[in-house]
Write a protein that holds these residues in place. Structure first.
Motif, short mmCIF file in Angstrom:
data_model
loop_
_atom_site.label_atom_id
_atom_site.label_comp_id
_atom_site.label_asym_id
_atom_site.label_seq_id
_atom_site.Cartn_x
_atom_site.Cartn_y
_atom_site.Cartn_z
N PHE A 1 -8.02 -11.40 4.36
CA PHE A 1 -7.63 -9.97 3.78
C PHE A 1 -7.88 -9.02 4.95
CE2 PHE A 1 -8.27 -5.82 2.22
CZ PHE A 1 -7.47 -5.75 1.37
N SER B 1 -5.42 -9.69 7.60
CA SER B 1 -4.01 -9.15 7.03
C SER B 1 -3.71 -7.69 7.13
CB SER B 1 -3.55 -9.74 5.76
OG SER B 1 -2.38 -9.18 5.29
N ALA B 2 -4.70 -7.02 6.66
CA ALA B 2 -4.82 -5.66 6.77
C ALA B 2 -4.58 -5.06 8.24
CB ALA B 2 -6.13 -4.96 5.97
N TRP C 1 -4.81 -6.43 -3.10
CA TRP C 1 -3.67 -5.82 -2.52
C TRP C 1 -3.03 -4.99 -3.89
CZ3 TRP C 1 -3.16 -4.31 1.83
CH2 TRP C 1 -3.58 -4.96 2.95
N GLU C 2 -2.92 -5.94 -4.99
CA GLU C 2 -2.26 -5.13 -6.10
C GLU C 2 -2.77 -4.13 -6.47
OE1 GLU C 2 -2.02 -8.21 -9.15
OE2 GLU C 2 -1.43 -9.82 -7.59
N GLU D 1 -1.99 -1.25 -4.05
CA GLU D 1 -0.68 -0.74 -4.35
C GLU D 1 -0.48 0.18 -5.45
OE1 GLU D 1 1.46 -4.56 -4.39
OE2 GLU D 1 1.18 -4.69 -2.23
N TYR E 1 -3.61 -1.02 9.20
CA TYR E 1 -4.66 -0.27 8.69
C TYR E 1 -6.03 -0.35 9.29
CZ TYR E 1 -1.57 -0.55 4.63
OH TYR E 1 -0.32 -0.61 3.93
N GLU F 1 -7.31 -11.78 -3.43
CA GLU F 1 -6.05 -11.74 -3.54
C GLU F 1 -5.22 -10.84 -4.48
OE1 GLU F 1 -7.78 -14.35 -4.49
OE2 GLU F 1 -7.57 -15.47 -2.63
N LYS G 1 -1.07 -5.03 9.49
CA LYS G 1 -0.26 -4.26 8.70
C LYS G 1 -0.65 -2.86 9.28
CE LYS G 1 0.20 -7.18 4.56
NZ LYS G 1 0.15 -6.98 2.89
N MET H 1 0.92 -1.28 -0.01
CA MET H 1 -0.02 -0.06 -0.01
C MET H 1 0.86 1.21 -0.10
SD MET H 1 -3.33 -0.47 0.30
CE MET H 1 -4.24 0.52 1.06
#
Length: 220
Positions: free
Chosen positions: A97, A100-101, A213-214, A217, A106, A210, A104, A1
């Motif tokens: 997701f 995980s966020a 995230w891409e 980013e 968020y 999945e 990290k 991100m």
């Protein structure tokens, strides 16, 4: 991100939760009470996104001109309140997701055109402790595509617009993000197709959880 993004604001139905079966069942229950024919899931899918009042306007023959429109809407709301979790579940990969966020760092919020009590209840039941704030439709705040619910989420999370991104599955969500002045990532696993999203101005589309995230980013 991107380093300046620390807040992800999600739509609910069609983005985080697959709610279509329960919505369809409640729509058809209400219609049946007034002897109207039932709708298919595909038909109801095309009607959702602008709140339950508009959903029932589209579902009831004659819409608001039906003399007992408010009673039919109430039948839907009462049935849905009792049955909103019968078949509803997070889309595959969503829980991972969100976990995980949060790990990290968020902050996560939900803003939805579903009525506020249902939004808060579903987020509590399915997404606690990941979703920090959840806001739905109420008389106190304008529904999407007005940016008011997004602004309210930003306020509750103490997140300025430049730190936020919006994730949703519809044209309403694209317009909401634009009106709020924040970037939008559209998802194609929900209630609207990739082709529909492109036709309505989507410039970032995630086809899988999945791949989300891409797309995130890519935001500068």
């Amino acid at each position: 991100m991107p380093k300046n993004i620390d807040t992800i604001i999600f739509d609910l139905d069609g983005t985080l939760l697959d709610t279509l079966t329960d919505l369809t069942n409640s729509v058809n229950y209400a219609l049946g009470r007034f002897h109207f024919p039932a709708h298919s899931k595909e038909a109801v899918c095309s009607m959702v996104g602008n709140g339950v009042t508009v959903l029932m306007e589209r579902a009831i023959p004659g819409g608001r001109d039906f003399p007992q429109f408010e009673s039919c809407l109430k039948e839907f709301q009462e049935h849905y309140a009792l049955h909103k979790k019968d078949y509803t579940k997070p889309f595959p990969g969503i829980m991972g997701f969100l976990k995980s966020a949060v790990e990290k760092g968020y902050k996560l919020a939900v803003v939805s055109n579903k009525f506020d009590l249902a939004v808060k209840g579903l987020c509590e039941d399915f997404f606690s402790p990941y979703i920090a704030t959840a806001i739905g439709e109420s008389p106190q705040v304008a529904r999407k595509p007005a940016p008011d619910t997004v602004f309210e989420a930003m306020k509750e999370l103490q997140s300025p617009p430049e730190s936020c991104v919006y994730v949703g599955d519809s044209d309403v969500d694209i317009s909401t993000a634009k009106n709020a002045g924040i970037p939008c990532v559209s998802v194609s696993w929900g209630f609207r197709s990739r082709e529909f999203l492109l036709e309505h101005g989507a410039n970032r589309i995630a086809d899988t959880v999945e791949g989300l995230w891409e797309r995130l980013e890519e935001i500068e």
